[in-house]
Design an enzyme around this catalytic site. Structure first.
Site, PDB file in Angstrom:
ATOM      1  N   GLN A  97       0.704  -1.303  -0.027  1.00  0.00           N
ATOM      2  CA  GLN A  97       0.029  -0.071  -0.043  1.00  0.00           C
ATOM      3  C   GLN A  97       0.640   1.447  -0.221  1.00  0.00           C
ATOM      4  O   GLN A  97       1.947   1.483   0.782  1.00  0.00           O
ATOM      5  CB  GLN A  97      -0.893   0.024   1.263  1.00  0.00           C
ATOM      6  CG  GLN A  97      -1.812   1.267   1.117  1.00  0.00           C
ATOM      7  CD  GLN A  97      -3.007   1.006   2.453  1.00  0.00           C
ATOM      8  OE1 GLN A  97      -2.395   0.995   3.254  1.00  0.00           O
ATOM      9  NE2 GLN A  97      -4.377   0.958   2.052  1.00  0.00           N
ATOM     10  N   HIS A 160      -3.395   4.301  -1.501  1.00  0.00           N
ATOM     11  CA  HIS A 160      -4.442   4.569  -0.257  1.00  0.00           C
ATOM     12  C   HIS A 160      -5.051   5.944  -0.756  1.00  0.00           C
ATOM     13  O   HIS A 160      -4.392   7.085  -0.418  1.00  0.00           O
ATOM     14  CB  HIS A 160      -3.548   4.577   0.992  1.00  0.00           C
ATOM     15  CG  HIS A 160      -4.284   4.164   2.219  1.00  0.00           C
ATOM     16  ND1 HIS A 160      -5.740   4.685   2.177  1.00  0.00           N
ATOM     17  CD2 HIS A 160      -4.268   3.924   3.384  1.00  0.00           C
ATOM     18  CE1 HIS A 160      -6.219   4.447   3.404  1.00  0.00           C
ATOM     19  NE2 HIS A 160      -5.225   3.861   4.199  1.00  0.00           N
ATOM     20  N   HIS A 163      -9.510   6.853   4.093  1.00  0.00           N
ATOM     21  CA  HIS A 163      -9.284   7.223   5.683  1.00  0.00           C
ATOM     22  C   HIS A 163      -8.823   8.501   5.855  1.00  0.00           C
ATOM     23  O   HIS A 163      -8.326   8.807   6.912  1.00  0.00           O
ATOM     24  CB  HIS A 163      -8.457   6.241   6.074  1.00  0.00           C
ATOM     25  CG  HIS A 163      -8.772   4.789   6.235  1.00  0.00           C
ATOM     26  ND1 HIS A 163      -7.849   3.536   6.284  1.00  0.00           N
ATOM     27  CD2 HIS A 163     -10.029   4.109   5.687  1.00  0.00           C
ATOM     28  CE1 HIS A 163      -8.724   2.500   6.045  1.00  0.00           C
ATOM     29  NE2 HIS A 163     -10.060   2.822   5.864  1.00  0.00           N
ATOM     30  N   TYR A 165      -6.641  10.537   4.328  1.00  0.00           N
ATOM     31  CA  TYR A 165      -5.294  10.749   4.044  1.00  0.00           C
ATOM     32  C   TYR A 165      -5.097  11.574   2.818  1.00  0.00           C
ATOM     33  O   TYR A 165      -6.239  11.918   2.203  1.00  0.00           O
ATOM     34  CB  TYR A 165      -4.344   9.464   3.849  1.00  0.00           C
ATOM     35  CG  TYR A 165      -4.229   8.567   5.207  1.00  0.00           C
ATOM     36  CD1 TYR A 165      -3.778   9.407   6.414  1.00  0.00           C
ATOM     37  CD2 TYR A 165      -4.621   7.375   5.240  1.00  0.00           C
ATOM     38  CE1 TYR A 165      -4.033   8.516   7.484  1.00  0.00           C
ATOM     39  CE2 TYR A 165      -4.606   6.966   6.276  1.00  0.00           C
ATOM     40  CZ  TYR A 165      -4.383   7.281   7.603  1.00  0.00           C
ATOM     41  OH  TYR A 165      -4.070   6.603   8.663  1.00  0.00           O
ATOM     42  N   ARG A 213      -7.526   2.073  -3.024  1.00  0.00           N
ATOM     43  CA  ARG A 213      -8.384   2.050  -1.740  1.00  0.00           C
ATOM     44  C   ARG A 213      -9.205   3.303  -1.470  1.00  0.00           C
ATOM     45  O   ARG A 213      -8.549   4.317  -1.432  1.00  0.00           O
ATOM     46  CB  ARG A 213      -7.722   1.706  -0.541  1.00  0.00           C
ATOM     47  CG  ARG A 213      -8.746   1.015   0.685  1.00  0.00           C
ATOM     48  CD  ARG A 213      -7.998   0.491   1.937  1.00  0.00           C
ATOM     49  NE  ARG A 213      -8.872  -0.461   2.350  1.00  0.00           N
ATOM     50  CZ  ARG A 213      -8.735  -1.077   3.565  1.00  0.00           C
ATOM     51  NH1 ARG A 213      -7.706  -0.760   4.463  1.00  0.00           N
ATOM     52  NH2 ARG A 213      -9.575  -2.023   4.136  1.00  0.00           N
TER      53      ARG A 213
END
Ligand SMILES: Cc1cc2nc3c(=O)[nH]c(=O)nc-3n(C[C@H](O)[C@H](O)[C@H](O)COP(=O)(O)O)c2cc1C
Ligand code: SF4
Length: 670
Positions: A97, A160, A163, A165, A213
């Protein structure tokens, strides 16, 4: 349910997965800043049990953000190569990731991070808004890290974009306040992600898998419909081989890693909707604990592959045991978040409340533990989590174990705690331990209170004392331990043991919960009372409702949310109890004098103070026999310490030589 789909192979780009079970990325702290032997062994054990794909944890592609594992520099490729060599005998693919935190954390050197805008991040950090030069550098960094992963022998990478980020912040209409071509409409806000994916595609070979993701989040305004559009943009250019959909951000961390209050599949209402537009394999997650649950969502057509992160932290052998028809032997993850995410945030290393091997340089799988050459007679006193785990592992190593429990049932304090709302899965682990103890042939003697003479009569070679602790009921509070509140002997002053033993609460409309511990116990007591429509005043001497080690489990905020839904609650931090009268509790701020005392209506007062260890047997026996003191009897703490110490005591019992007079006697340290 017959399992079929879950064992069907599937291809993600050029990576062929032997089955549909994946471990999504999860930080371990074991690759800081480079891959260690511990990290390799952790992943190898799970590969050996049949996991088809592991995605290595979020790791930084550039020093303008901070996470310990770094995806650049000379040591990266050799580290990858060692990892891949270790897992070569097994059929597990490995992806990396690729991560940048944006405004979540500071840069590696402590300076402001590179961010999408100057909107503060979830921890209040204001970063440096990136210009075109920085954007280019970052796009290149993502691509370089992907190329290094390919050079190291990995099978793919995952960007990623969830979440909260950096990439999520670009997509977010709240964080992305830019007025250039990266801000404004969604097409612009997704530009950075598309540039990253295009750059990766250009740098890696056609069979190297690339995924992303994504996940919705309320506080950053990233909705399911936005993400569906992003997936269509990305897939329109054939940039990804799979999509991994999750949920949540740092304001709702419990959505990222759900707690005991969340059911299996708790993310599906959002993630399955987002993934529904995808034409590439869809990876979904969210507290799946059994292959049956995973099979169900594949059969339902919601997912193509399913991630089980914590389930395989708790039991690396989950897949193997299930395949061999030994599903009841799978050690359950209880979704406490104490050892895994809590451990990572508290101590920088992942652990597990129910599996003491995680994060330790020790066999990860019970299967790899060897039988001792010279079995000993071992007595375990106490059938709570510490005693059960001690008995289990001692018996598994081939020793002859007798376990004495004074009560007519096993489980210790957990049998009480599991009666609280949102805590019932705590009981899954003691249920499992009980089954295992019998399976390994431990001689269990219930309703048998033993004293030192009884233990001597058993002629044990070694003794494990796991007698637990009891509420102290002497009124000692952490601040001002010399002061005892008046009236604490009154009958309406309760412990949580009284409360969860279904004490009569008929006609009770107000209660004061006084907490000196800061664990989940107080939240459980509050919820127990509020569920019975009792108005609660919560008093503690801390600044928060719970101590940091419970905050880091991400289960306290959802509890507070439930309190507000249930009824009336008042919170008085930095206070202590000074007096109890019929119907009244008198409290005082810890920093103020008696003139600031307050009387609060309290039909019941629940006093939670540090327990007293029941360690008498240890002191009576320790000069005669090798005795190990574990769990609450060693020091009252929680289930993770209890199981860890039980495990370590069980591993410490010698069996390599015939019994000698040389004994080692000690409490178990962590
Ligand atoms: C200790 C820990 C660390 C995690 N680190 C990451 C991470 O690095 N990247 C990520 O995308 N998700 C991370 N997650 C979230 C997991 O990938 C997964 O989505 C979450 O644990 C829910 O799945 P589960 O119920 O199967 O555990 C982490 C979870 C845990 C428990
Ligand atoms: S610490 Fe708790 S939530 Fe985390 S893996 Fe272990 S049992 Fe599951």
């Amino acid at each position: 349910m017959a399992l079929g789909k879950i064992f069907e192979p599937i291809s993600i780009g050029g990576a062929r997965l032997a089955n549909r079970i994946v471990r999504a990325a999860h930080g371990t702290g074991m690759a800081s800043p480079h891959i260690t032997d511990l990290f390799i062994e952790y992943h190898r054990a799970r590969a050996a049990a049949g996991c088809a794909l592991s995605i290595i944890e979020a790791s930084r592609v550039h020093p303008s953000t901070a996470l310990d594992f770094q995806l650049y520099g000379d040591q990266l490729v050799p580290g990858y190569q060692r990892l891949m060599a270790a897992i070569r005998p097994y059929d597990m693919r490995v992806f990396q990731q690729l991560w940048h935190g944006g405004n979540t954390y500071f840069a590696l050197d402590g300076s402001p991070p590179w961010t999408v805008s100057d909107v503060p991040g979830p921890l209040g950090i204001v970063g440096r808004t990136m210009g075109n030069a920085e954007l280019k550098e970052l796009v290149n960094a993502f691509a370089s890290s992907a190329a290094l992963a390919e050079e190291g022998g990995l099978d793919g990478v995952e960007v990623h974009g969830a979440h909260g980020y950096l990439i999520h912040q670009f997509i977010s209409p709240f964080y992305n306040t830019r007025d250039d071509e990266y801000g404004g409409p969604l097409e612009n806000r997704a530009r950075f992600l598309l540039e990253v994916l295009r750059a990766i595609r250009e740098r890696v070979g056609p069979s190297f898998a690339v995924g992303v993701r994504l996940g919705a989040s309320r506080s950053s305004g990233v909705t399911e419909s936005m993400l569906k559009r992003v997936i269509q943009m990305v897939e329109g250019e054939q940039l990804i081989d799979y999509v991994n959909v999750t949920l949540g951000d740092y304001f709702r961390q419990d959505e990222i890693v759900g707690g005991m209050h969340n059911p299996a599949g708790y993310q599906l209402h959002s993630s399955a909707d987002v993934a529904s537009v995808s034409t590439v394999p869809r990876l979904l997650t969210g507290r799946f604990r059994t292959l049956e649950e995973a099979e169900q969502i594949i059969k339902d057509g919601q997912a193509d592959v399913v991630s089980m992160v914590r389930a395989m932290i708790a039991d690396p052998d989950l897949i193997r045991k299930t395949r061999e028809g030994r599903v009841e032997e799978v050690r359950p993850c209880i979704a406490c978040n104490q050892g895994c995410i809590g451990g990572l945030l508290r101590s920088g290393k992942v652990g597990c409340a129910v599996n003491a091997t995680v994060g330790r340089d020790i066999e990860q799988s019970d299967r790899e533990i060897e039988l001792v050459a010279f079995p000993r007679r071992v007595v375990v006193v106490g059938g709570g989590p510490a005693g059960l785990e001690a008995a289990r592992i001692t018996a598994l190593r081939g020793h002859h174990v007798t376990l004495f429990e004074a009560l007519p049932h096993l489980g210790g304090t957990v049998t009480l705690a599991r009666r609280a709302p949102a805590l019932h899965t705590l009981g899954d682990i003691t249920h499992w331990l009980e089954q295992e103890v019998f399976r390994h042939g431990v001689d269990v003697r219930l309703s048998t209170y033993v004293d030192a003479a009884d233990i001597r009569a058993e002629c044990p070679h070694e003794v494990i004392i796991a007698t637990g602790s009891i509420p102290r009921a002497d009124g000692v509070q952490v601040p001002f331990p010399g002061e005892r509140p008046e009236g604490i002997d009154l009958p309406h002053v309760l412990t949580t043991h009284d409360l969860f033993s279904n004490v009569d609460l008929e006609g009770v409309s107000t209660a004061v919960v006084v907490d000196m511990v800061g664990h989940y116990e107080a939240l459980a007591a509050i919820e127990f009372l509020m569920t019975r429509r009792i108005k609660v005043t919560f008093v503690n001497y801390m600044h928060n409702m719970v101590r940091p080690h419970i905050r880091s489990t991400w289960r306290d905020d959802p509890a507070v949310e439930r309190f507000y839904r249930k009824g009336e609650i008042e919170f008085l931090p930095q206070h202590r109890l000074v007096e109890v009268r019929p119907g009244i509790a008198v409290v005082q701020p810890t920093e103020a004098d008696a003139s600031h005392r307050r009387c609060i209506g309290a039909d019941r007062v629940v006093l939670i103070t540090q327990n007293k260890p029941l360690d008498g047997l240890y002191y009576e026996l320790r000069d005669e026999l090798p005795v190990h003191l574990v769990g609450d009897a060693n020091s009252p703490r929680d289930v993770q310490f209890a199981i860890t110490e039980g495990y370590l005591a069980g591993r410490r019992i010698r069996g390599d030589k015939p019994v000698s007079a040389q004994f080692q006697t000690a409490p178990i340290g962590r």
